[in-house]
Design a protein around this motif. Sequence first.
Motif, PDB file in Angstrom:
ATOM      1  N   GLY A   1       0.605  -1.475   0.304  1.00  0.00           N
ATOM      2  CA  GLY A   1      -0.433  -0.346  -0.207  1.00  0.00           C
ATOM      3  C   GLY A   1       0.723   1.605  -0.309  1.00  0.00           C
ATOM      4  O   GLY A   1       0.316   2.398  -0.514  1.00  0.00           O
ATOM      5  N   CYS A   2       1.650   1.089   0.152  1.00  0.00           N
ATOM      6  CA  CYS A   2       2.864   2.645   0.705  1.00  0.00           C
ATOM      7  C   CYS A   2       3.655   2.523  -1.169  1.00  0.00           C
ATOM      8  O   CYS A   2       4.735   3.463  -0.694  1.00  0.00           O
ATOM      9  N   ALA A   3       3.669   2.172  -1.772  1.00  0.00           N
ATOM     10  CA  ALA A   3       4.920   1.668  -3.652  1.00  0.00           C
ATOM     11  C   ALA A   3       4.907   3.514  -4.047  1.00  0.00           C
ATOM     12  O   ALA A   3       3.263   3.432  -3.874  1.00  0.00           O
ATOM     13  N   VAL A   4       5.633   3.705  -3.886  1.00  0.00           N
ATOM     14  CA  VAL A   4       6.127   4.533  -4.377  1.00  0.00           C
ATOM     15  C   VAL A   4       6.685   4.491  -5.914  1.00  0.00           C
ATOM     16  O   VAL A   4       7.902   3.508  -6.198  1.00  0.00           O
ATOM     17  N   PRO A   5       6.524   5.555  -7.274  1.00  0.00           N
ATOM     18  CA  PRO A   5       6.546   4.695  -8.383  1.00  0.00           C
ATOM     19  C   PRO A   5       8.966   5.365  -8.548  1.00  0.00           C
ATOM     20  O   PRO A   5       9.504   6.144  -7.638  1.00  0.00           O
ATOM     21  N   ALA A   6       9.842   4.227  -8.873  1.00  0.00           N
ATOM     22  CA  ALA A   6      11.389   4.995  -8.427  1.00  0.00           C
ATOM     23  C   ALA A   6      11.518   5.632  -9.502  1.00  0.00           C
ATOM     24  O   ALA A   6      10.835   5.708 -10.446  1.00  0.00           O
ATOM     25  N   ALA A   7      12.392   6.306  -9.084  1.00  0.00           N
ATOM     26  CA  ALA A   7      13.041   7.405 -10.494  1.00  0.00           C
ATOM     27  C   ALA A   7      13.297   6.347 -11.950  1.00  0.00           C
ATOM     28  O   ALA A   7      13.222   6.657 -13.277  1.00  0.00           O
ATOM     29  N   ASP A   8      14.257   5.463 -11.359  1.00  0.00           N
ATOM     30  CA  ASP A   8      14.645   4.640 -12.713  1.00  0.00           C
ATOM     31  C   ASP A   8      13.630   3.952 -13.138  1.00  0.00           C
ATOM     32  O   ASP A   8      12.904   2.523 -12.185  1.00  0.00           O
ATOM     33  N   THR A   9      12.775   3.721 -14.243  1.00  0.00           N
ATOM     34  CA  THR A   9      11.690   2.625 -14.358  1.00  0.00           C
ATOM     35  C   THR A   9      11.833   1.714 -14.806  1.00  0.00           C
ATOM     36  O   THR A   9      10.564   1.067 -14.476  1.00  0.00           O
ATOM     37  N   GLN A  10      13.324   0.732 -14.905  1.00  0.00           N
ATOM     38  CA  GLN A  10      13.075  -0.235 -14.349  1.00  0.00           C
ATOM     39  C   GLN A  10      13.316  -1.328 -12.784  1.00  0.00           C
ATOM     40  O   GLN A  10      12.645  -1.840 -13.723  1.00  0.00           O
TER      41      GLN A  10
ATOM     42  N   SER B   1      17.588   8.145  -0.400  1.00  0.00           N
ATOM     43  CA  SER B   1      18.610   9.779  -1.171  1.00  0.00           C
ATOM     44  C   SER B   1      17.545  10.250  -2.774  1.00  0.00           C
ATOM     45  O   SER B   1      16.787   9.801  -3.070  1.00  0.00           O
ATOM     46  N   VAL B   2      17.892  11.361  -2.306  1.00  0.00           N
ATOM     47  CA  VAL B   2      17.378  11.868  -3.790  1.00  0.00           C
ATOM     48  C   VAL B   2      17.951  10.906  -4.932  1.00  0.00           C
ATOM     49  O   VAL B   2      18.676  11.408  -4.839  1.00  0.00           O
ATOM     50  N   GLY B   3      17.551  10.882  -6.142  1.00  0.00           N
ATOM     51  CA  GLY B   3      16.945  10.599  -6.873  1.00  0.00           C
ATOM     52  C   GLY B   3      16.872   8.723  -7.130  1.00  0.00           C
ATOM     53  O   GLY B   3      17.003   8.352  -8.059  1.00  0.00           O
ATOM     54  N   GLN B   4      16.514   8.167  -6.021  1.00  0.00           N
ATOM     55  CA  GLN B   4      15.917   7.191  -6.106  1.00  0.00           C
ATOM     56  C   GLN B   4      14.940   6.905  -6.333  1.00  0.00           C
ATOM     57  O   GLN B   4      13.946   5.888  -6.792  1.00  0.00           O
ATOM     58  N   VAL B   5      14.079   7.975  -5.947  1.00  0.00           N
ATOM     59  CA  VAL B   5      12.443   8.437  -5.899  1.00  0.00           C
ATOM     60  C   VAL B   5      12.072   8.740  -7.070  1.00  0.00           C
ATOM     61  O   VAL B   5      12.147  10.065  -7.236  1.00  0.00           O
ATOM     62  N   ASP B   6      10.883   8.777  -8.190  1.00  0.00           N
ATOM     63  CA  ASP B   6      10.108  10.051  -9.020  1.00  0.00           C
ATOM     64  C   ASP B   6       9.284  10.495  -8.285  1.00  0.00           C
ATOM     65  O   ASP B   6       8.335  10.086  -7.446  1.00  0.00           O
ATOM     66  N   MET B   7       9.577  11.665  -7.612  1.00  0.00           N
ATOM     67  CA  MET B   7       8.934  12.827  -6.779  1.00  0.00           C
ATOM     68  C   MET B   7       7.833  13.127  -7.768  1.00  0.00           C
ATOM     69  O   MET B   7       7.420  14.160  -7.707  1.00  0.00           O
ATOM     70  N   GLY B   8       7.800  13.342  -8.754  1.00  0.00           N
ATOM     71  CA  GLY B   8       6.575  13.774  -9.486  1.00  0.00           C
ATOM     72  C   GLY B   8       6.675  14.589 -10.203  1.00  0.00           C
ATOM     73  O   GLY B   8       8.276  15.398  -9.873  1.00  0.00           O
TER      74      GLY B   8
END
Length: 266
Positions: free
Chosen positions: A236-245, A259-266
């Motif tokens: 339920g807490c999933a957020v998109p990774a910055a690396d779409t792979q 760390s900044v760059g690990q998740v896609d902040m939108g």
Amino acid sequence: MHQQPATVLWNHIVGPNCFRLGLSCQRGFEAAVPGQFVMIQSGPALTPLLRRPFSIFGVIGTPGHPEGIEVLYKALGRGTHQMAQWTPGRTVDLLGPLGRGFAVAPEARRIYLAAGGMGVAPIRFLATHLIAGGADATGIRLFLGGRSQEDLLCADEFRSLGISVTLSTDDGSAGLQCLITDPLEQAIRQAPPDLVCACGPHGMLQCVSGIAEHHSVPCQISMETMMACGMGACLGCAVPAADTQAGYRHVCVDGPVFSVGQVDMG
Ligand code: FES
């Protein structure tokens, strides 16, 4: 990570609908790291059914001998309004510590902390942890923002640690009348830090991440999301990774600190 009964030591009101909850617990917090969280069952088994996540605000006891923890919470919904009624001696169900916390390299000297509203909770634990570990308080700055004066919690605690505090509010009732990211960016431009650590609403973290990337400054953010299990089981807490792979990251087990760059902040 342990599940255990914890005893309420105190439940002080510290602002409008804001409380500091002290919990006595026997084990599991010897190596608790700022940014980690606990899940607390806020009511009887039926409603609300699920445990709720709370950042660790501080560890009670002496270094190496924790006797409990503190959390900071705002009574907003049914569960937290129930918590606001808790009195010393009550036993509650506690799970934790959970997640990944802040990782501050020993060589980091100039550290900027940024907190928005209740996001001050893990940042306060981080500040006390750094100072207890021998960090030089004169190298640490806090940027604390909120909608109005009553949202600015714990500023005096940071000052008492020797940390320089910059305040801002949306309505100008305390500190600068601007977003806290404005003085943060100004400070980064004038004297780039070794690390920025931030916690607050998503929009603030988006902005802090953008500023850090723009100025090429290392930055770690603690994300706040809804969590049902806290252990990677409910997704339920999933957020998109910055690396779409990489697909998605789970805030409860991969974070809440990224760390900044690990998740896609939108
Ligand atoms: Fe259940 Fe993260 S809260 S997977």
